[in-house]
Each structure stands twice: as structure tokens, then as C-alpha cells.
Design a protein around this motif. Structure first.
Motif, PDB file in Angstrom:
ATOM      1  N   GLN A  91     -36.676   5.183   8.434  1.00 26.18           N
ATOM      2  CA  GLN A  91     -35.477   5.875   7.964  1.00 26.18           C
ATOM      3  C   GLN A  91     -35.174   5.510   6.511  1.00 26.18           C
ATOM      4  N   PHE A  94     -37.640   7.266   4.182  1.00 25.34           N
ATOM      5  CA  PHE A  94     -37.333   8.690   4.014  1.00 25.34           C
ATOM      6  C   PHE A  94     -36.179   8.864   3.027  1.00 25.34           C
ATOM      7  N   ARG A  95     -35.174   8.013   3.127  1.00 23.61           N
ATOM      8  CA  ARG A  95     -34.045   8.073   2.201  1.00 23.61           C
ATOM      9  C   ARG A  95     -34.488   7.718   0.780  1.00 23.61           C
ATOM     10  N   LEU A 100     -36.600  13.849   2.694  1.00 23.40           N
ATOM     11  CA  LEU A 100     -35.764  14.819   3.395  1.00 23.40           C
ATOM     12  C   LEU A 100     -35.061  15.678   2.371  1.00 23.40           C
ATOM     13  N   GLY A 103     -32.671  18.287   5.896  1.00 20.25           N
ATOM     14  CA  GLY A 103     -32.482  17.343   6.982  1.00 20.25           C
ATOM     15  C   GLY A 103     -32.771  17.871   8.369  1.00 20.25           C
ATOM     16  N   THR A 106     -35.948  16.334   9.709  1.00 22.56           N
ATOM     17  CA  THR A 106     -36.024  14.890   9.502  1.00 22.56           C
ATOM     18  C   THR A 106     -36.024  14.074  10.791  1.00 22.56           C
ATOM     19  N   VAL A 110     -38.960  11.432  11.578  1.00 23.09           N
ATOM     20  CA  VAL A 110     -38.680   9.998  11.704  1.00 23.09           C
ATOM     21  C   VAL A 110     -39.232   9.450  13.017  1.00 23.09           C
ATOM     22  N   CYS A 137     -41.959  21.288   7.862  1.00 21.77           N
ATOM     23  CA  CYS A 137     -40.822  21.190   6.951  1.00 21.77           C
ATOM     24  C   CYS A 137     -40.885  22.381   6.010  1.00 21.77           C
ATOM     25  N   THR A 140     -39.285  20.419   1.669  1.00 20.76           N
ATOM     26  CA  THR A 140     -39.665  19.312   0.788  1.00 20.76           C
ATOM     27  C   THR A 140     -40.981  19.481   0.065  1.00 20.76           C
ATOM     28  N   ILE A 145     -42.280  13.159   1.825  1.00 18.24           N
ATOM     29  CA  ILE A 145     -42.559  12.684   3.184  1.00 18.24           C
ATOM     30  C   ILE A 145     -43.790  11.785   3.178  1.00 18.24           C
TER      31      ILE A 145
END
Length: 166
Positions: A91, A94-95, A100, A103, A106, A110, A137, A140, A145
Motif C-alpha cells: 500500500q 502504491f502511494r 494509483l 483508485g 487499486t 494491492v 487499469c 495509470t 504500478i
């Protein structure tokens, strides 16, 4: 058809319910457990947005009936973080690496990446791409990712969080 009694542990909490035999596990988690992090995208198992862990294995919750999960251990995206709310390495990565955007996908990423890195802690870029092939996705472009997966793997290995683009 009458409802069926089920019991499972969801994110460490025992859940019991009487459910219709054709209620999907995704709908059970969202509607009966209030765990809306399990997203429904295609509802055909293609997009990966509903990925959860069932007894530790990544599974598409839209393809499983709740009655099939009777007696299992379920982990949703809400159960990935530490009990105190501290983000998991996946997590955080990813942040930190812009993995992401809108979202929506996401949570599935994850959960999928968490299982992938558990089974393959030092993946190559090719292995990462193959491991993520079941998650889609639209926002992105996947570069963030990929960086996030590399960073989470490096963090788990105790390495520096310095990554080069590939």
C-alpha cells in the motif's frame, strides 16, 4: 431455494450469515459485511478489481459464491493494513510511486501484489508484468504500478527504495 448458513473469517472477524445460494462472495463482502473496498468492475473475473485472498490465495470474488467460501479465511483490501491502520509495504509503495490514479482498480492490485510478492519476493520486471496480467487499469499506464511493485519487493528484501525506470 432456501438460504444457506455460512461462516467464514473475514479480516480476522468471524462472520455468520444465511445467504442465498447464488449470492457472490463479492456481494456478500460488500453488502453483508460492509467491506466496499472489494470493487466490482466486469463481474466476469477479467478485470481483477474484486481480487481478495481466500485461504491466502488470490481469488476473483465475483466468480465465487459465498456458500463456496464457507469455512475459509478471507482477507480483503481492508485487512491488508496493520491492525493499527499502518499501511502495508505494498500500500505504501502504491502511494509513494503513483501506482494509483482514480483508485478503482487499486484494491485488486494491492491484494494481487501482496499475494504475488509473498510467493515471488524478488521478481524480474517480466515476472511482475505476468503476475499483474489479471488486473486491468484504465488510468495509470502501469508504469507507476510497476515501480510500486519493485519498491515493495525492495522494501521487503530490506533494500533501498531507489528504483530505475525499465
Amino acid at each position: 431455494m432456501p438460504d444457506v448458513d455460512v461462516q467464514m473469517r473475514v479480516n480476522g472477524t468471524t462472520r455468520r450469515a444465511a445467504v442465498p445460494p447464488r449470492l457472490t462472495l463479492a456481494d456478500f463482502l460488500r453488502e453483508r459485511c460492509g467491506l466496499t473496498g472489494t470493487h466490482l468492475g466486469c463481474e466476469h473475473g477479467v478485470c481483477g478489481a474484486c481480487t481478495i485472498l481466500v485461504d491466502g490465495e488470490a481469488v476473483r470474488a465475483c466468480l465465487v459464491f459465498a456458500v463456496q467460501a464457507d469455512g475459509t479465511e478471507i482477507t480483503t483490501v481492508e485487512g491488508i493494513a496493520a491492525p493499527g491502520g499502518e499501511l502495508s509495504p505494498v500500500q505504501s509503495a502504491f502511494r509513494d510511486h503513483h501506482g494509483l490514479q482514480c483508485g478503482f482498480c487499486t484494491p485488486g492490485f494491492v491484494v494481487s501484489v501482496t499475494a504475488f510478492l509473498r510467493d515471488n519476493p524478488d521478481p524480474t520486471d517480466e515476472q511482475i508484468r505476468k503476475g499483474l496480467a489479471g488486473n486491468l487499469c484504465r488510468c495509470t499506464g502501469y508504469q507507476g504500478i510497476l515501480k510500486a511493485v519493485r519498491a515493495a519487493a525492495a522494501q521487503a528484501a530490506g533494500g533501498a527504495d531507489v528504483l530505475e525506470d525499465s
